[in-house]
Design a protein around this motif. Structure first.
Motif, PDB file in Angstrom:
ATOM      1  N   LYS A  67      -6.728  -1.199 -28.936  1.00  0.00           N
ATOM      2  CA  LYS A  67      -7.301   0.146 -28.972  1.00  0.00           C
ATOM      3  C   LYS A  67      -6.345   1.162 -28.340  1.00  0.00           C
ATOM      4  O   LYS A  67      -6.113   2.243 -28.883  1.00  0.00           O
ATOM      5  N   ASP A 127     -22.679  -0.831 -35.327  1.00  0.00           N
ATOM      6  CA  ASP A 127     -21.917  -0.407 -34.145  1.00  0.00           C
ATOM      7  C   ASP A 127     -20.668   0.356 -34.551  1.00  0.00           C
ATOM      8  O   ASP A 127     -20.251   1.298 -33.868  1.00  0.00           O
ATOM      9  N   GLY A 128     -20.067  -0.062 -35.677  1.00  0.00           N
ATOM     10  CA  GLY A 128     -18.849   0.600 -36.122  1.00  0.00           C
ATOM     11  C   GLY A 128     -19.079   2.044 -36.516  1.00  0.00           C
ATOM     12  O   GLY A 128     -18.269   2.925 -36.201  1.00  0.00           O
ATOM     13  N   CYS A 131     -19.431   4.061 -33.357  1.00  0.00           N
ATOM     14  CA  CYS A 131     -18.115   4.218 -32.735  1.00  0.00           C
ATOM     15  C   CYS A 131     -17.295   5.269 -33.467  1.00  0.00           C
ATOM     16  O   CYS A 131     -16.673   6.139 -32.857  1.00  0.00           O
ATOM     17  N   ILE A 134     -18.572   8.780 -32.740  1.00  0.00           N
ATOM     18  CA  ILE A 134     -18.228   9.240 -31.399  1.00  0.00           C
ATOM     19  C   ILE A 134     -16.770   9.691 -31.340  1.00  0.00           C
ATOM     20  O   ILE A 134     -16.449  10.779 -30.824  1.00  0.00           O
ATOM     21  N   ILE A 135     -15.877   8.872 -31.875  1.00  0.00           N
ATOM     22  CA  ILE A 135     -14.454   9.217 -31.855  1.00  0.00           C
ATOM     23  C   ILE A 135     -14.207  10.495 -32.646  1.00  0.00           C
ATOM     24  O   ILE A 135     -13.462  11.390 -32.217  1.00  0.00           O
ATOM     25  N   ALA A 174      -9.665   8.324 -29.776  1.00  0.00           N
ATOM     26  CA  ALA A 174      -9.805   6.865 -29.806  1.00  0.00           C
ATOM     27  C   ALA A 174      -9.268   6.246 -28.524  1.00  0.00           C
ATOM     28  O   ALA A 174      -9.858   5.308 -27.967  1.00  0.00           O
ATOM     29  N   TYR A 177     -11.853   6.938 -25.762  1.00  0.00           N
ATOM     30  CA  TYR A 177     -13.092   6.182 -25.906  1.00  0.00           C
ATOM     31  C   TYR A 177     -12.883   4.691 -25.655  1.00  0.00           C
ATOM     32  O   TYR A 177     -13.842   3.976 -25.335  1.00  0.00           O
ATOM     33  N   CYS A 181     -15.706   1.846 -24.692  1.00  0.00           N
ATOM     34  CA  CYS A 181     -16.177   1.027 -25.816  1.00  0.00           C
ATOM     35  C   CYS A 181     -16.255  -0.445 -25.426  1.00  0.00           C
ATOM     36  O   CYS A 181     -15.267  -1.012 -24.950  1.00  0.00           O
ATOM     37  N   MET A 183     -16.756  -3.028 -27.525  1.00  0.00           N
ATOM     38  CA  MET A 183     -16.427  -3.939 -28.621  1.00  0.00           C
ATOM     39  C   MET A 183     -15.058  -4.565 -28.392  1.00  0.00           C
ATOM     40  O   MET A 183     -14.098  -3.867 -28.037  1.00  0.00           O
ATOM     41  N   TRP A 192     -12.694   0.273 -37.628  1.00  0.00           N
ATOM     42  CA  TRP A 192     -13.451   1.474 -37.300  1.00  0.00           C
ATOM     43  C   TRP A 192     -12.641   2.500 -36.522  1.00  0.00           C
ATOM     44  O   TRP A 192     -12.839   3.708 -36.704  1.00  0.00           O
ATOM     45  N   TYR A 193     -11.754   2.072 -35.666  1.00  0.00           N
ATOM     46  CA  TYR A 193     -10.913   3.031 -34.954  1.00  0.00           C
ATOM     47  C   TYR A 193      -9.975   3.739 -35.926  1.00  0.00           C
ATOM     48  O   TYR A 193      -9.825   4.965 -35.890  1.00  0.00           O
TER      49      TYR A 193
END
Length: 214
Positions: A67, A127-128, A131, A134-135, A174, A177, A181, A183, A192-193
């Motif tokens: 990440k 969840d993805g 995420c 949010i990002i 990203a 976060y 995060c 995950m 997802w990122y």
């Protein structure tokens, strides 16, 4: 018409160079703005979500490090491209373009090199999506600031400059976060990122066409 456009670009470039003695160049302002956004985003993430309780030991987990690498790498590439394109007459960017391509390809190459790449691609859509949202939401703050700073640079490719700013903004969000995060699946991170960063880059391209055109 082409000759008149080229003359205008050259005059703008000279004006930018002449103004550098009076005020910071657009490159310095963009880089400084991006540098200021990172700690602000990290602080905002802490206020909104708190940091992971196991943040220090989590830094030894591959997916958590991924990440941070994705965020830092794409943020650096995006802001370098934006700085290059924010000045009039700056069209070619082979070095930073290759850097951006490498930064985007590296997470996928790393994921495919793992012993069980199929197992790491657990995307966990619910969840993805959260995420990613949010990002993307966090990215709007630096994007607005950096687009405003880039307006003074008169970029000749506003859509591409805006896309680079969106890329940098999404990547900074990203990165920030990642400290909250929970995950820890490599496939989740890459899916997802990167999707959130790509969405921010797309919005930046659309905004750049409107806000940076001259």
């Amino acid at each position: 018409m082409n000759r008149q456009t080229d003359d205008l670009i050259r005059r703008l470039a000279r004006d930018v160079g002449a103004g550098a003695a009076r005020r910071p160049s657009v490159r310095i302002r963009l880089a400084g703005g991006a540098g200021a956004c990172v700690p602000l985003l990290i602080g905002l993430v802490y206020l909104l979500f708190g940091w992971r309780a196991d943040l220090v030991p989590a830094l030894s987990i591959d997916a958590v490090l991924l990440k941070l690498v994705i965020g830092a790498g794409l943020a650096a590439a995006g802001i370098l491209i934006a700085c290059r394109l924010a000045e009039p007459g700056r069209h070619r960017m082979p070095t930073v373009g290759m850097l951006a391509g490498a930064a985007m390809a590296a997470p996928f190459a790393w994921l495919l090199s793992r012993p069980d790449p199929a197992g790491t691609m657990s995307t966990q859509a619910g969840d993805g999506a959260i995420c990613m949202a949010i990002i993307f939401g966090l990215a709007l703050l630096p994007m607005a600031l950096l687009l405003r700073l880039a307006r003074s640079g008169a970029p000749t490719r506003p859509g591409l400059a805006g896309m680079a700013i969106g890329l940098a903004s999404g990547a900074m969000a990203a990165f920030a976060y990642a400290f909250a995060c929970p995950m820890e699946t490599a496939g989740f991170v890459v899916t997802w990122y990167v999707a959130a960063i790509g969405l921010a880059a797309a919005l930046g391209a659309l905004a750049g066409r409107r806000m940076l055109a001259w």
